[in-house]
Structure formats: structure tokens, C-alpha cells
Design a protein around this motif. Sequence first.
Motif, PDB file in Angstrom:
ATOM      1  N   ASN A  79      27.362  40.358  52.837  1.00  0.00           N
ATOM      2  CA  ASN A  79      28.495  40.838  51.870  1.00  0.00           C
ATOM      3  C   ASN A  79      28.238  39.850  50.538  1.00  0.00           C
ATOM      4  N   VAL A  80      27.870  40.240  49.495  1.00  0.00           N
ATOM      5  CA  VAL A  80      27.662  39.270  48.391  1.00  0.00           C
ATOM      6  C   VAL A  80      28.976  39.250  47.603  1.00  0.00           C
ATOM      7  N   ASN A  81      29.356  38.025  47.541  1.00  0.00           N
ATOM      8  CA  ASN A  81      30.827  37.709  46.814  1.00  0.00           C
ATOM      9  C   ASN A  81      30.444  36.770  45.602  1.00  0.00           C
TER      10      ASN A  81
ATOM     11  N   VAL B 160      26.735  34.544  49.799  1.00  0.00           N
ATOM     12  CA  VAL B 160      26.247  35.756  50.594  1.00  0.00           C
ATOM     13  C   VAL B 160      26.777  35.510  52.068  1.00  0.00           C
ATOM     14  N   ASP B 161      27.789  36.134  52.660  1.00  0.00           N
ATOM     15  CA  ASP B 161      27.973  35.840  54.093  1.00  0.00           C
ATOM     16  C   ASP B 161      27.012  36.357  54.968  1.00  0.00           C
TER      17      ASP B 161
ATOM     18  N   ASN C 185      26.037  53.118  39.746  1.00  0.00           N
ATOM     19  CA  ASN C 185      26.647  52.473  40.947  1.00  0.00           C
ATOM     20  C   ASN C 185      27.366  51.003  40.924  1.00  0.00           C
ATOM     21  N   GLN C 186      27.698  50.852  39.270  1.00  0.00           N
ATOM     22  CA  GLN C 186      28.474  49.480  39.193  1.00  0.00           C
ATOM     23  C   GLN C 186      29.644  49.594  39.906  1.00  0.00           C
ATOM     24  N   GLU C 187      30.305  50.717  40.131  1.00  0.00           N
ATOM     25  CA  GLU C 187      31.421  50.776  40.700  1.00  0.00           C
ATOM     26  C   GLU C 187      31.506  50.191  42.362  1.00  0.00           C
ATOM     27  N   THR C 188      30.337  49.877  42.883  1.00  0.00           N
ATOM     28  CA  THR C 188      30.132  49.201  43.703  1.00  0.00           C
ATOM     29  C   THR C 188      30.768  47.759  43.699  1.00  0.00           C
ATOM     30  N   PHE C 189      30.648  47.219  42.741  1.00  0.00           N
ATOM     31  CA  PHE C 189      31.239  45.628  42.498  1.00  0.00           C
ATOM     32  C   PHE C 189      32.650  46.184  41.803  1.00  0.00           C
TER      33      PHE C 189
ATOM     34  N   MET D  42      36.925  38.639  41.221  1.00  0.00           N
ATOM     35  CA  MET D  42      36.006  38.531  42.146  1.00  0.00           C
ATOM     36  C   MET D  42      35.385  39.817  42.218  1.00  0.00           C
ATOM     37  N   ALA D  43      34.245  40.041  42.846  1.00  0.00           N
ATOM     38  CA  ALA D  43      33.805  41.347  43.294  1.00  0.00           C
ATOM     39  C   ALA D  43      32.822  40.914  44.621  1.00  0.00           C
ATOM     40  N   THR D  44      33.020  42.082  45.386  1.00  0.00           N
ATOM     41  CA  THR D  44      32.038  42.023  46.647  1.00  0.00           C
ATOM     42  C   THR D  44      31.300  43.390  46.762  1.00  0.00           C
ATOM     43  N   ALA D  45      30.121  43.109  47.277  1.00  0.00           N
ATOM     44  CA  ALA D  45      29.495  44.291  47.797  1.00  0.00           C
ATOM     45  C   ALA D  45      28.515  44.088  48.970  1.00  0.00           C
TER      46      ALA D  45
END
Lengths: 423, 176
Positions: free
Chosen positions: A176-178, A171-172, A222-226, A204-207
Amino acid sequence: MILVKKNALLSYVAVCMVLAVIPEAFSGHHQHQPKAKTVGEINQIDCQQVDIRCAKTVTSAFSPKGDLWRLWSQQQALYYQRSTDNGANFTAAKRIAIPDEKISARNENRPKIAFDKAQGVYLSWAMPRERKYTADIRFSYSKDDGKTFSLPVTINDDDLLTGHSFNEMLVDEQGNVNIVWLDGRLKLAKQSKKSAAQGSAIFMATANMKKGGLTLNPEDNNQETFVNKEVVNGTCVCCRLAIDVNSKGNLAILWRHIYGDNIREFAITTVNEQQQAYQVSYDHWQINGCPHQGGALSIDDTNRYHLVWFNQGDKGKGIFYAHSDDAGKTLTTPLNIGEQAAQAAHAHMSEYNGIVDIVWTQFTGTEHQLWHQRSSDNGQTFTPAIVIATAKKGADRPFILTHKNKSYVSWLRFGQGHWLSQL
Amino acid sequence: MNKAIIKKVVALYLGLAIMMLFSNKVRAEQETSDKKIIHQQVFNQQVFEQLKQKYQGSRWLMLLWSVDCPPCMKELALVKKLQQQKQDLAVVIVNVDSDEESEQQRQAIIKHFELTQLTHLYFRDGFEDHSRYLIDPQWYGELPRSYFIDEAGTFHGKSGLVTKALLDKWLLSSRA
């Protein structure tokens, strides 16, 4: 009188023979009882109870406010404890209140925990599926400092029964969670076309959980968020990944790649900064197999990338440290760490304020030793290596965590418990 | 009087015979089910020495694998093929997982590759590295790991999937 004795004797012989034969006939059963391995072997710990000493892996991290969390998996559930005194004392184990599911937790594969600055706690893990070497990357989030957690969702969006495992999470500063992981979907696609398939891919996926009022309720669709993004294809299938954020805020990933005919070398890429990954090791380890040894990556404020890795190649054997001032394009001459002949392996490394700490394990034949070496000049020179702890009954991989300009080492010793110490 | 005694003795022997027959049947059933369950033994120094003695003067193969190692499955598949060509292969299969969680998986894999007839060993929980060190202090745990042991008892270790040609040469040639 004699006859009676004879009769009794015959009966006695018969009974003895029967007794002698029957137990032998059933003796096979005893070898196949479920192993009572936990009791006895680990000092009478009852592993039906929740106890960190029964864990195969422990993941530790500091929250921004300074609480040290440790997370482990037992009986298809995740448990955690918190410490407000850097690991001297911990709260009672608390279960993450989500439904039971399988959780990968051994060797290179283990659950992850991360935090943001606004009470957010993030969990990710791999959940084995019904077929061998298949799993999904799972994610759960707490917006209230761990009081409640969201129902887990699956991060990989391919809906395929294939490998998704070896997840890393970061998490930056912006929250943002990567999440990055090894993914089998490209291999599966290749296999269906009957062409040669080699290795896994990194996806990878970020949200950002703070934006857009995301709730992570599966019914919200909402899985589309990742959104899943391919980073690279053709990686080793069984070594952990290493990630860090560079000074520009971009995510860098270090992994074991497959070059040519099963030459397993480390490679690095920085997302958004380059198309082609850089090869960083040239040890020429040719192995059509599983090294089960990933690397470690730590990027400092000057954007120097510090790396450690392990190889058993023709040209380089053991643990190596090097750093790069151009994101891995060119490296310093790799420095051999630890004693190769003493089973030096499983190195972890972390940098803060120009101090680089490296830890690794060695094995004497009877005990594991945890070794430490430090550089106070940003990786130019290192102090002599020292042993800082030992384990009698096996041990997990060691990890370094940093908080407020101090670094700590976390080491799970099987049967003995979790060892935490400031370096 | 004598007749009565003879009757009693006969009845007793008959009973005994039936009981022994029954116990043999139990034993036979047990052996069948054992084949299904698979004979597995914990690896330790004593077992290792016994194996070395058993195969003294001949070539054999020790194959180490884990349920977490996809290429290991390919090597087990090669041994399966070899077994179809030759019974009583001089192959000892050692699983390095040891934990309870993977026990069911390893049983299923051994059955899947029809390798129940071979000798199977597994590392003791918490003593994986001790066991590894006992076999070879210069092996770092990478898998699959194959040891080709020659007639002189010398261990030749190789990491990663080996070729079928190499296995054939080692285990099927007339010297094997």
C-alpha cells in the motif's frame, strides 16, 4: 601647429568625458545580470549539466533488493542514480522520463522515493502552481524497477488552487502506498466564509498499485484510487511531516501543530487507532511564523515510538528525543540532543533492532558539522555525541536510512557533493 | 582662421553638450528601470558594518524573510502600510533564500508590496547559515525574524510576525 594641438586636445577631452560618462550610465546593468552563482562558487561545476552537486536536496533510499537510489531535482526534472555497493559507486545520472514540470526541492520540501517488494518504484513530489504558496502533490510509478515511469498524476482531489505540499510517502509490507501532505483546502474554505483560519491541514491518500490492475493513466479517470482523507486540521504550514508504520500496520504521523495563540508544539496521531491527536512537546514556542523545522519518527518492533523534534520555546529549546510505549499518549522525559548554543538543528533519527541513531547539524560560524549519537538499548541511554563530517559551503538536512540491520547517513553538502556513510 | 577655430570649438562643445544630455537621459532611464529591478546587494560582514554605521545613534529595523514563509508576507504588508505614513523608513529588508530559483519570486514580492525604495539585501548562495550566524548566533532560521536596533546599537531580535503597533512605535515615534 599650436591650433592643431589645441583642436586635438579639445577632441581628446571631449572623447574622454563621453567615455567617462557613458560607462557610468550603463554600469547599473552589470549589477543586474543573472547571477553566475553556480560557476565559481561551487568549484567551477557547470550546473547546466546534470550534477548532484548542483542539487538543493537529495533523497536516498534502499530498494528491497539492496540497491541504493538517490534522487534529486534539476531544471524541472527528476534524476536518479543507483548504487549496488551501499553508495561507494553510482551509475550515471538518469532522468525520470516524464515531461518537464516544476518540482519543489529545497529545505523542508523535497521529492520522495519508495519501493515495494515486486519491482515497484514510487515517486512523489510537490509541483508549484501559478500562484504563490499553491502546489499539487504529484505521483509517478514504475512497475518495472525504474525502466519506465507512469505519467504523473495529481494526488490531491480538491481541484483547488491552494497549498498542497510537504509530501511524505511510505510503501508498506502489503504494497500500500501512503502519501500524506500539508493541505490548504480547509483554510481556503474558511477564508471564503471570512472566518478566522489557522494553519494547514494534513491529508492522506492510500492506494495499492498491484490491485485491480491500476494503470495511473490520467485518461482512465483513475485518480479516484487515491481517495483523499483529512487527518487533522490546524497544523503549522511550513514544517516537514514525519511518518512510519507501527507494529499493527497502521500509519503514524508526527507534525508541528498550532495550539492556542500560535503555540507551535509537536503532535502525533496513528491513523485508524485514535480520534484525537496527542500533543507530544510542551516547550511553549509561541511564534506566528515559520520554524522550518519538522521532526522525525521511527517505530520499532515492540511498537515503541521514537521521536525527535526541535523547538525554541520558553520552556524548552533545542533538539529533543523521547520515546513512547503507548503511541505518543505518554512520553519519557525529553532528552536534549546536541549543543543548543552551537546551532544544533535539523535532527533525523531512525531505529532498528534496538539501536537508535540520531544525526543533526551544528554550525561553528564557518562550517557545518554533522553530529551523531547512538543508543544501543532502545533509547534508554546514548553514547557521547561525535562529529562525523563537516561542510564548508552550506549543507542540506541529514537523513538516516536503514537496510539489512545497518544504518547509513545521507548528507548533501552544497558544492561538495553527496556524503553517504554507514553509521 | 580665428572664426574657423571658434566655429570648431563651438561645434565641439555643442556636440559634447548633446552627448552629456543624452547620457543623462540614459542615466535617468537607467535609474527608473533600476527602481523596477530593485537594488539588491549581497549580505556580508562589510555591508552589515556599513549599515550599522549608517544608522548609528538612531532606531532602525532589520527584517529577514523568505519566499517560503507565508507570515513574512504579512510583515512586508505592514511595512508597506508604514511606508505610506512615512518616507525614508529606517528599514533594511534581508531575503534569506539566495538561490537563483527564488530570485524572480523575491523581486515580484518586493514589487507587489511596493517596497522598492527600501534597502534590500540577500544571503549569498551556500552561505545562508554563515550570514545568519553573522547577524545572530542565537537565531535558528525561523521566520519572519525582526531585529529592532536601538540608539545604542543593541539588537533586539523577535521571531514571528510582529504587530503593527510595535512597528509604529519603533519607526514612527519622534525618537525614530
